[in-house]
Design an enzyme around this catalytic site. Structure first.
Site: not given
Ligand SMILES: [Mg+2]
Length: 180
Positions: A7, A9
């Site tokens: 991922d 953020d």
């Protein structure tokens, strides 16, 4: 071949609560991520970033803005094999948007050698963990912003404070998983 799915953020860069990283100057990298990826590059056959970016779907930023942000991100952490992003709105229930697994299946189409069941998903939210689980991957939760480890512990295989802690534990076989 085992791939690492990351991922973005909250894993690689600082999360902007209730907002999006809309331009390169809003991108602030988390400490230790370059060192972490340098380790991971030696341990995995492929590195992918999988990121929901509905700020595009909302018209708050453009695909060109995202490309500029990702150029800056790659300057900071070094190369990855591919960055997949989903611009679709949450309410669209798009198959590409995590926790749906469209981006994982796209990666497998683009790189047929990878085996999702031998791959690892690292994220900081329940959405990421569900994505990894549904795609058959090992799931790793980093950060302390998500309650998924306590709400749904069966979904989380391993847990570390940061991506660097994850990377540094890889040689030990991911045994050191719990932190308060
Ligand atoms: Mg995140």
């Amino acid at each position: 071949m085992s791939a690492l799915f990351l991922d973005r953020d909250g894993v690689l860069n600082v999360l902007r609560p209730n907002d999006y990283v809309k331009s390169p100057d809003e991108l602030v990298m988390l400490p230790g991520v370059k060192e972490a990826l340098d380790i991971c590059r030696r341990r995995f056959s492929h590195l992918f970033i999988v990121t929901n970016q509905q700020g595009i779907g909302k018209g708050l930023m453009t695909e060109a803005d995202l490309e500029a942000i990702h150029r800056k991100l790659l300057e900071a952490v070094g190369p990855v094999d591919r960055i997949y992003h989903c611009p679709d709105l949450e309410r669209s229930h798009s198959f590409r948007r995590k926790p749906n697994i469209g981006m994982a299946l796209q990666a497998r189409r683009d790189y047929p050698d990878i085996r999702l069941k031998d791959s690892v998903m690292v994220g900081d939210s329940k959405t990421d963990i569900l994505f990894g689980r549904r795609a058959g991957m090992t799931t790793v939760l980093v950060g302390c912003n998500s309650t998924v480890a306590t709400d749904a512990p069966h979904l989380v295989d391993y847990r570390f404070p940061t991506l660097l802690d994850f990377a540094q534990n890889l040689p030990k076989g991911l045994q050191n998983t719990n932190f308060a």
